[in-house]
Write a protein that holds these residues in place. Structure first.
Motif, mmCIF file in Angstrom:
data_model
loop_
_atom_site.group_PDB
_atom_site.id
_atom_site.type_symbol
_atom_site.label_atom_id
_atom_site.label_comp_id
_atom_site.label_asym_id
_atom_site.label_seq_id
_atom_site.Cartn_x
_atom_site.Cartn_y
_atom_site.Cartn_z
ATOM 1 N N MET A 96 0.833 -1.204 0.000
ATOM 2 C CA MET A 96 0.000 0.000 0.000
ATOM 3 C C MET A 96 0.872 1.260 0.000
ATOM 4 N N GLN A 97 1.912 1.268 0.837
ATOM 5 C CA GLN A 97 2.824 2.410 0.849
ATOM 6 C C GLN A 97 3.481 2.581 -0.518
ATOM 7 N N SER A 98 3.939 1.495 -1.094
ATOM 8 C CA SER A 98 4.569 1.548 -2.409
ATOM 9 C C SER A 98 3.613 2.150 -3.433
ATOM 10 N N SER A 99 2.378 1.712 -3.410
ATOM 11 C CA SER A 99 1.378 2.226 -4.342
ATOM 12 C C SER A 99 1.157 3.720 -4.134
ATOM 13 N N ARG A 100 1.044 4.138 -2.892
ATOM 14 C CA ARG A 100 0.827 5.560 -2.588
ATOM 15 C C ARG A 100 2.017 6.403 -3.031
ATOM 16 N N TYR A 101 3.215 5.958 -2.699
ATOM 17 C CA TYR A 101 4.416 6.724 -3.043
ATOM 18 C C TYR A 101 4.574 6.827 -4.563
ATOM 19 N N GLN A 102 4.273 5.738 -5.270
ATOM 20 C CA GLN A 102 4.373 5.772 -6.727
ATOM 21 C C GLN A 102 3.287 6.656 -7.336
ATOM 22 N N SER A 103 2.134 6.723 -6.703
ATOM 23 C CA SER A 103 1.085 7.634 -7.171
ATOM 24 C C SER A 103 1.541 9.083 -7.038
ATOM 25 N N ILE A 104 2.143 9.404 -5.907
ATOM 26 C CA ILE A 104 2.653 10.766 -5.702
ATOM 27 C C ILE A 104 3.735 11.071 -6.733
ATOM 28 N N ALA A 105 4.587 10.094 -7.001
ATOM 29 C CA ALA A 105 5.672 10.282 -7.973
ATOM 30 C C ALA A 105 5.143 10.419 -9.397
ATOM 31 N N SER A 106 3.952 9.898 -9.673
ATOM 32 C CA SER A 106 3.393 9.982 -11.027
ATOM 33 C C SER A 106 2.893 11.383 -11.358
ATOM 34 N N LEU A 107 2.697 12.193 -10.353
ATOM 35 C CA LEU A 107 2.238 13.553 -10.560
ATOM 36 C C LEU A 107 3.369 14.375 -11.179
ATOM 37 N N PRO A 108 3.083 15.096 -12.265
ATOM 38 C CA PRO A 108 4.140 15.935 -12.851
ATOM 39 C C PRO A 108 4.717 16.885 -11.794
ATOM 40 N N GLU A 109 6.010 17.110 -11.876
ATOM 41 C CA GLU A 109 6.695 17.902 -10.845
ATOM 42 C C GLU A 109 6.044 19.259 -10.612
ATOM 43 N N GLN A 110 5.670 19.954 -11.672
ATOM 44 C CA GLN A 110 5.068 21.281 -11.504
ATOM 45 C C GLN A 110 3.733 21.197 -10.776
ATOM 46 N N GLU A 111 2.958 20.155 -11.060
ATOM 47 C CA GLU A 111 1.681 19.961 -10.363
ATOM 48 C C GLU A 111 1.923 19.688 -8.877
ATOM 49 N N PHE A 112 2.937 18.879 -8.585
ATOM 50 C CA PHE A 112 3.312 18.582 -7.197
ATOM 51 C C PHE A 112 3.687 19.876 -6.469
ATOM 52 N N GLU A 113 4.563 20.665 -7.083
ATOM 53 C CA GLU A 113 5.016 21.925 -6.479
ATOM 54 C C GLU A 113 3.847 22.885 -6.292
ATOM 55 N N ASN A 114 2.973 22.985 -7.295
ATOM 56 C CA ASN A 114 1.812 23.878 -7.203
ATOM 57 C C ASN A 114 0.885 23.472 -6.066
ATOM 58 N N HIS A 115 0.647 22.173 -5.925
ATOM 59 C CA HIS A 115 -0.236 21.702 -4.851
ATOM 60 C C HIS A 115 0.340 22.090 -3.484
ATOM 61 N N ILE A 116 1.611 21.832 -3.289
ATOM 62 C CA ILE A 116 2.231 22.162 -2.002
ATOM 63 C C ILE A 116 2.141 23.665 -1.744
ATOM 64 N N ALA A 117 2.470 24.464 -2.739
ATOM 65 C CA ALA A 117 2.440 25.923 -2.578
ATOM 66 C C ALA A 117 1.024 26.417 -2.264
ATOM 67 N N GLU A 118 0.027 25.879 -2.961
ATOM 68 C CA GLU A 118 -1.353 26.305 -2.735
ATOM 69 C C GLU A 118 -1.836 25.953 -1.333
ATOM 70 N N VAL A 119 -1.541 24.748 -0.893
ATOM 71 C CA VAL A 119 -1.981 24.335 0.439
ATOM 72 C C VAL A 119 -1.273 25.164 1.510
ATOM 73 N N LYS A 120 0.026 25.361 1.354
ATOM 74 C CA LYS A 120 0.768 26.130 2.352
ATOM 75 C C LYS A 120 0.354 27.600 2.372
ATOM 76 N N ALA A 121 -0.086 28.128 1.228
ATOM 77 C CA ALA A 121 -0.495 29.529 1.158
ATOM 78 C C ALA A 121 -1.891 29.744 1.746
ATOM 79 N N ALA A 122 -2.702 28.690 1.763
ATOM 80 C CA ALA A 122 -4.069 28.802 2.278
ATOM 81 C C ALA A 122 -4.056 28.900 3.793
#
Length: 165
Positions: A96-122
């Motif tokens: 399950m951890q492997s699946s979750r980590y690989q799902s996170i890794a499948s997200l394009p880097e810019q989308e990953f960075e944008n999500h983190i920035a948006e959540v932290k800015a809220a």
């Protein structure tokens, strides 16, 4: 200032880690520190900074797992198998951890960075593994819908001109 040095050092350590074990240690320490920060009532900003390190480590592990973990057909891989082939149990990660980590890794880097920035800015929004996994699911669902719509448009037959004038 000490927090910034710690954060930059942790971020660099994730990026420079060469093995899943190294990244797993960083991830586990970040998770323990995040849980402690939450328990003692640290600010949401501090908790989110710590969770960001955890998520970066999970993303890095997902990338590494995609390259090194292979499911053996029966038991352990044969001796002829590549030295890079590893079993999840050998690195202490569940399926399950492997699946979750690989799902996170499948997200394009810019989308990953944008999500983190948006959540932290809220204001009052907590950065979590569950949150980023939901974001991954929504992102890929939206991409699939757009691709399906485009495929329908591409395959829609056109009527010959002048045929029904």
């Amino acid at each position: 200032m000490n927090e910034l040095v710690w954060w930059e050092g942790a971020k660099r350590a994730v990026a420079e880690a060469k093995t899943i074990d190294e990244v797993k240690v960083i991830r586990d320490k970040a998770e323990a520190l995040r849980a402690y920060a939450k328990q003692v009532g640290e600010s949401l900003e501090v908790q989110n900074d710590i969770c960001e390190i955890k998520l970066r480590a999970e993303r890095r592990m997902g990338e590494m797992l995609r390259e090194t973990i292979r499911e053996p057909e029966q038991g352990r891989p044969s001796q002829e198998a590549s030295q890079d082939v590893t079993l999840l149990e050998d690195v202490g990660i569940s399926r399950m951890q492997s699946s979750r980590y690989q799902s996170i890794a499948s997200l394009p880097e810019q989308e990953f960075e944008n999500h983190i920035a948006e959540v932290k800015a809220a204001t009052n929004k907590e950065l979590t593994e569950t949150g980023i996994l939901s974001f991954v699911k929504e992102t890929f669902r939206a991409a699939n819908i757009a691709a399906q719509r485009q495929a329908i448009r591409d395959n829609t037959p056109t009527l010959p001109e002048g045929e029904f004038d």
